[in-house]
Design a protein around this motif. Structure first.
Motif, PDB file in Angstrom:
ATOM      1  N   SER A 165       0.822  -1.205   0.000  1.00  0.00           N
ATOM      2  CA  SER A 165       0.000   0.000   0.000  1.00  0.00           C
ATOM      3  C   SER A 165       0.858   1.258   0.000  1.00  0.00           C
ATOM      4  CB  SER A 165      -0.934   0.011   1.212  1.00  0.00           C
ATOM      5  OG  SER A 165      -1.929  -0.984   1.095  1.00  0.00           O
ATOM      6  N   MET A 166       2.056   1.168   0.570  1.00  0.00           N
ATOM      7  CA  MET A 166       2.973   2.321   0.561  1.00  0.00           C
ATOM      8  C   MET A 166       3.384   2.710  -0.851  1.00  0.00           C
ATOM      9  SD  MET A 166       5.572   1.731   3.762  1.00  0.00           S
ATOM     10  CE  MET A 166       6.535   3.159   3.254  1.00  0.00           C
ATOM     11  N   SER A 167       3.283   1.738  -1.790  1.00  0.00           N
ATOM     12  CA  SER A 167       3.708   2.002  -3.173  1.00  0.00           C
ATOM     13  C   SER A 167       2.592   2.550  -4.051  1.00  0.00           C
ATOM     14  CB  SER A 167       4.256   0.713  -3.801  1.00  0.00           C
ATOM     15  OG  SER A 167       5.345   0.216  -3.054  1.00  0.00           O
ATOM     16  N   ILE A 168       1.388   2.686  -3.496  1.00  0.00           N
ATOM     17  CA  ILE A 168       0.283   3.225  -4.292  1.00  0.00           C
ATOM     18  C   ILE A 168       0.678   4.612  -4.795  1.00  0.00           C
ATOM     19  CG2 ILE A 168      -2.106   4.042  -4.214  1.00  0.00           C
ATOM     20  CD1 ILE A 168      -2.682   1.931  -2.108  1.00  0.00           C
ATOM     21  N   PRO A 169       0.576   4.882  -6.091  1.00  0.00           N
ATOM     22  CA  PRO A 169       0.912   6.211  -6.611  1.00  0.00           C
ATOM     23  C   PRO A 169       0.153   7.306  -5.865  1.00  0.00           C
ATOM     24  CG  PRO A 169       0.612   4.672  -8.416  1.00  0.00           C
ATOM     25  CD  PRO A 169       0.217   3.941  -7.172  1.00  0.00           C
ATOM     26  N   ALA A 170       0.799   8.458  -5.707  1.00  0.00           N
ATOM     27  CA  ALA A 170       0.293   9.525  -4.844  1.00  0.00           C
ATOM     28  C   ALA A 170      -1.129   9.945  -5.183  1.00  0.00           C
ATOM     29  CB  ALA A 170       1.234  10.728  -4.919  1.00  0.00           C
ATOM     30  N   GLN A 171      -1.443  10.030  -6.488  1.00  0.00           N
ATOM     31  CA  GLN A 171      -2.779  10.509  -6.853  1.00  0.00           C
ATOM     32  C   GLN A 171      -3.870   9.549  -6.404  1.00  0.00           C
ATOM     33  OE1 GLN A 171      -0.466   9.420  -8.940  1.00  0.00           O
ATOM     34  NE2 GLN A 171      -1.271   8.557 -10.856  1.00  0.00           N
ATOM     35  N   TYR A 172      -3.589   8.238  -6.459  1.00  0.00           N
ATOM     36  CA  TYR A 172      -4.575   7.253  -6.010  1.00  0.00           C
ATOM     37  C   TYR A 172      -4.622   7.178  -4.482  1.00  0.00           C
ATOM     38  CZ  TYR A 172      -4.056   5.832 -10.878  1.00  0.00           C
ATOM     39  OH  TYR A 172      -3.985   5.819 -12.252  1.00  0.00           O
ATOM     40  N   ASP A 206     -17.613  -6.106  -7.212  1.00  0.00           N
ATOM     41  CA  ASP A 206     -17.355  -5.302  -8.405  1.00  0.00           C
ATOM     42  C   ASP A 206     -15.857  -5.223  -8.664  1.00  0.00           C
ATOM     43  OD1 ASP A 206     -17.928  -3.786 -10.644  1.00  0.00           O
ATOM     44  OD2 ASP A 206     -19.218  -2.367  -9.568  1.00  0.00           O
ATOM     45  N   PHE A 207     -15.525  -4.578  -9.765  1.00  0.00           N
ATOM     46  CA  PHE A 207     -14.159  -4.546 -10.282  1.00  0.00           C
ATOM     47  C   PHE A 207     -13.905  -3.142 -10.826  1.00  0.00           C
ATOM     48  CE2 PHE A 207     -12.273  -5.276 -14.699  1.00  0.00           C
ATOM     49  CZ  PHE A 207     -10.965  -5.084 -14.299  1.00  0.00           C
ATOM     50  N   LEU A 208     -12.842  -2.486 -10.336  1.00  0.00           N
ATOM     51  CA  LEU A 208     -12.493  -1.141 -10.788  1.00  0.00           C
ATOM     52  C   LEU A 208     -11.062  -1.137 -11.312  1.00  0.00           C
ATOM     53  CD1 LEU A 208     -13.931   1.059  -7.871  1.00  0.00           C
ATOM     54  CD2 LEU A 208     -15.020   0.513 -10.060  1.00  0.00           C
ATOM     55  N   GLU A 209     -10.778  -0.197 -12.213  1.00  0.00           N
ATOM     56  CA  GLU A 209      -9.431  -0.026 -12.741  1.00  0.00           C
ATOM     57  C   GLU A 209      -8.822   1.240 -12.160  1.00  0.00           C
ATOM     58  OE1 GLU A 209     -10.356  -0.055 -16.917  1.00  0.00           O
ATOM     59  OE2 GLU A 209      -9.893  -2.196 -17.086  1.00  0.00           O
ATOM     60  N   TRP A 210      -7.538   1.182 -11.886  1.00  0.00           N
ATOM     61  CA  TRP A 210      -6.869   2.278 -11.189  1.00  0.00           C
ATOM     62  C   TRP A 210      -7.009   3.604 -11.917  1.00  0.00           C
ATOM     63  CZ3 TRP A 210      -4.619   2.018  -6.375  1.00  0.00           C
ATOM     64  CH2 TRP A 210      -4.526   0.734  -5.823  1.00  0.00           C
ATOM     65  N   ASN A 216      -9.281   4.782 -13.573  1.00  0.00           N
ATOM     66  CA  ASN A 216     -10.630   5.349 -13.536  1.00  0.00           C
ATOM     67  C   ASN A 216     -11.063   5.766 -12.133  1.00  0.00           C
ATOM     68  OD1 ASN A 216     -10.918   4.832 -16.298  1.00  0.00           O
ATOM     69  ND2 ASN A 216     -11.744   2.780 -15.941  1.00  0.00           N
ATOM     70  N   LEU A 217     -10.199   5.582 -11.139  1.00  0.00           N
ATOM     71  CA  LEU A 217     -10.607   5.821  -9.751  1.00  0.00           C
ATOM     72  C   LEU A 217     -10.879   7.294  -9.474  1.00  0.00           C
ATOM     73  CD1 LEU A 217      -8.232   3.514  -7.659  1.00  0.00           C
ATOM     74  CD2 LEU A 217     -10.603   3.099  -8.315  1.00  0.00           C
ATOM     75  N   THR A 218     -11.974   7.541  -8.777  1.00  0.00           N
ATOM     76  CA  THR A 218     -12.304   8.851  -8.217  1.00  0.00           C
ATOM     77  C   THR A 218     -12.904   8.619  -6.836  1.00  0.00           C
ATOM     78  OG1 THR A 218     -14.570   8.887  -9.084  1.00  0.00           O
ATOM     79  CG2 THR A 218     -12.837   9.774 -10.521  1.00  0.00           C
ATOM     80  N   GLU A 219     -12.963   9.669  -6.044  1.00  0.00           N
ATOM     81  CA  GLU A 219     -13.592   9.547  -4.726  1.00  0.00           C
ATOM     82  C   GLU A 219     -15.026   9.051  -4.856  1.00  0.00           C
ATOM     83  OE1 GLU A 219     -13.392  12.941  -2.150  1.00  0.00           O
ATOM     84  OE2 GLU A 219     -11.448  13.556  -2.988  1.00  0.00           O
ATOM     85  N   ASP A 220     -15.772   9.679  -5.753  1.00  0.00           N
ATOM     86  CA  ASP A 220     -17.181   9.318  -5.915  1.00  0.00           C
ATOM     87  C   ASP A 220     -17.338   7.865  -6.354  1.00  0.00           C
ATOM     88  OD1 ASP A 220     -18.037  11.816  -5.150  1.00  0.00           O
ATOM     89  OD2 ASP A 220     -18.304  12.567  -7.192  1.00  0.00           O
ATOM     90  N   LEU A 221     -16.471   7.433  -7.281  1.00  0.00           N
ATOM     91  CA  LEU A 221     -16.583   6.066  -7.780  1.00  0.00           C
ATOM     92  C   LEU A 221     -16.343   5.050  -6.663  1.00  0.00           C
ATOM     93  CD1 LEU A 221     -17.010   4.184 -10.204  1.00  0.00           C
ATOM     94  CD2 LEU A 221     -14.542   4.336 -10.663  1.00  0.00           C
ATOM     95  N   ILE A 222     -15.323   5.287  -5.838  1.00  0.00           N
ATOM     96  CA  ILE A 222     -15.028   4.365  -4.737  1.00  0.00           C
ATOM     97  C   ILE A 222     -16.173   4.352  -3.728  1.00  0.00           C
ATOM     98  CG2 ILE A 222     -13.510   3.953  -2.759  1.00  0.00           C
ATOM     99  CD1 ILE A 222     -11.196   5.000  -4.476  1.00  0.00           C
TER     100      ILE A 222
END
Length: 517
Positions: A301-308, A400-404, A406-412
């Motif tokens: 989780s520490m490696s998650i890109p900053a924007q995500y 469900d299944f999401l792609e990185w 496409n992630l937004t606060e609202d979507l999550i």
């Protein structure tokens, strides 16, 4: 056959009919080889190793990870090479990679093959390989240890589930019209375009790995050290059995050979009581419940890109649920409803009635644990077979299944809210969980039985399909089809010549008579 062996075989039949394993005829020595593996692969191997050790067998396991087990009958040997250390790799580099990061192995595996047999502990194991009753190999990434298999009985564990390449080696070519590839799964039945893409991937990836790039590079390094050894792919064809990390209840039913035994969920177990502090944390979340978030044992989780990373934190802040986040470091500005820890007892957490959703990277073992404990999922895949597993979650209605990208606060927030509030997800995963658990014997016991079966029957040649010894030309009947086509052309040619002769006789005679008249 000795009287003792006959008695043991009779006991296997009698006691096995009641669902219990008979005591083994003696203590076996088993060598397990997984020098190139993720922690999840080791988890699956350790599940079998512990079950065998419980029955008195002695296990030696060659790995690329530090020794962790405390079982007295399991001795781990670590080769110490640094080419495949997870802490040195950021798995997010493989996001959207068309072959899921598998391309890196064309550099990793030859380098390991070049150095592995110079490691003293590996060299010693190799020299003693014939002292073992059986060798167990991780089928993926481990062609580097195929020299151990020469003139030895061995089986493989297909850690990522069904692998069409490995199945073909056993003589069972799986049909791409309905069997998904490593990267993608589709709703059944596949469309014509999906079948075209799937067929291209089946053929292309097998050629890339086995014929064109990866195995040839490993073969070059192995041949330099073992010039008298048969080709690696010839050694592979002598496998006795494949223990497959699949089960038809959590996938699709497949036509399998006797040498293909499904043991999916072998590592799953009933829940143990949670530590008091964690139990209080989960029950204290009230009716809103808990969301559990883990990216597995390799991706951090520490490696998650900053924007995500920022998106997740802000989305969690808006949720009424309490979040348990497997996180390897510290987090600033942490929302009050988020609890982080470097480790959680995952299966015990998933089994808790107040855990509503499991946010996962989509690893197969995590998927199986969620199904076993009937917890809906939100899959956000990163690499390898994870996109395929994420598609399965969606297609099966388990979540469900999401792609990185496409992630937004609202979507999550909206996706998690839907999974928690829409009862169909929980109903679907409970239905699949019931089917997964409804088996005449546990996957773990089944794996133990067939492992011992191969030893008892000296490699169990009766399990091997004759198709495994055929070339592609022979298996696909290309030589027969060619001969049939040649025969057809010859027949057409003869018929044409006969027709020409008959026509000339008939019409030629008539023409001469008309001329005379």
């Amino acid at each position: 056959m000795t009287l003792m062996r006959v008695c043991v075989l009779v006991a296997v039949l009698v006691v096995g009919a009641n669902g219990d394993l008979a005591p083994p005829e003696r203590s076996y020595k088993i060598l397990m080889l997984l020098p190139v593996s993720a922690n999840s692969h080791r988890t699956l191997f350790m599940s079998l190793a512990e079950a065998l050790a419980d029955r008195g067998h002695k296990i030696v396991m060659l790995t690329n990870e530090a020794n962790l087990t405390k079982y007295p009958n399991i001795h781990e040997v670590t080769h110490g090479l640094r080419h495949f250390k997870h802490e040195n790799r950021n798995m997010f580099e493989y996001l959207n990679n068309p072959i899921g990061g598998f391309g890196a192995f064309k550099y990793i595996l030859p380098a390991i093959a070049r150095e592995l047999y110079n490691v003293p502990v590996v060299k010693e194991l190799y020299e003693k390989r014939k002292e073992f009753d059986l060798i167990v190999v991780d089928h993926e990434f481990n062609e580097v240890v195929y020299p151990f298999l020469h003139e030895a009985a061995f089986i493989v564990i297909t850690t990522p589930g069904i692998d069409f390449r490995q199945s073909a080696v056993l003589g069972n070519v799986l049909n791409p019209a309905y069997v998904a590839n490593h990267r993608n799964d589709y709703p059944q039945p596949f469309t014509i375009w999906q079948r075209i893409l799937n067929t291209i991937y089946h053929i292309g990836f097998a050629l890339y790995w086995r014929i064109w790039v990866v195995v040839p590079l490993v073969q070059k390094e192995i041949s330099a050290q073992f010039p008298e050894l048969p080709p690696l792919l010839d050694l592979e064809r002598n496998m006795s059995l494949a223990l497959m990390n699949t089960h038809f209840s959590t996938g699709i039913p497949l036509p399998l050979l006797p040498s293909q035994v499904e043991v999916g969920g072998m590592h799953c177990r009933p829940a143990s009581p949670l530590p008091q502090e964690l139990e209080s944390c989960i029950t204290g979340a009230g009716s809103a419940g808990v969301i559990y978030f883990s990216l597995g044992s390799v991706a951090r989780s520490m490696s998650i890109p900053a924007q995500y990373h920022k998106i997740f934190v802000q989305a969690f802040r808006r949720l009424p649920q309490r979040i348990l986040w497997k996180y390897e470091g510290d987090l600033d500005d942490l929302p009050e409803n988020v609890i982080i820890s470097k480790w959680f007892p995952q299966q015990d957490v998933l089994a808790h009635h107040n855990v509503k959703v499991f946010i996962t990277h989509g690893g197969l073992l995590s998927l199986q644990e969620a199904v076993y404990h009937a917890t809906p999922l939100l899959a956000i895949p990163i690499y390898g077979d994870q996109p395929k597993n994420g598609m399965f979650v969606r297609n099966s209605g388990l979540g469900d299944f999401l792609e990185w990208e496409n992630l937004t606060e609202d979507l999550i927030v909206n996706t998690l809210t839907d999974i928690i509030n829409n009862t169909r997800y929980k109903e679907n995963v409970m239905r699949m969980s019931a089917a997964m658990r409804d088996q005449p014997m546990s996957p773990r016991d089944r794996a133990v039985f067939w492992t011992e079966y191969v030893i008892r029957h000296h490699g169990a040649p009766q399990l091997r399909s004759p198709a495994a010894q055929l070339s592609w030309v022979e298996f696909l009947m290309l030589d027969v089809l060619l001969l049939l086509l040649l025969a057809l052309f010859l027949l057409l040619f003869i018929l044409r010549r006969i027709l020409i002769v008959v026509t000339a006789k008939m019409f030629g005679s008539g023409g001469s008579k008309n001329k005379q008249d």
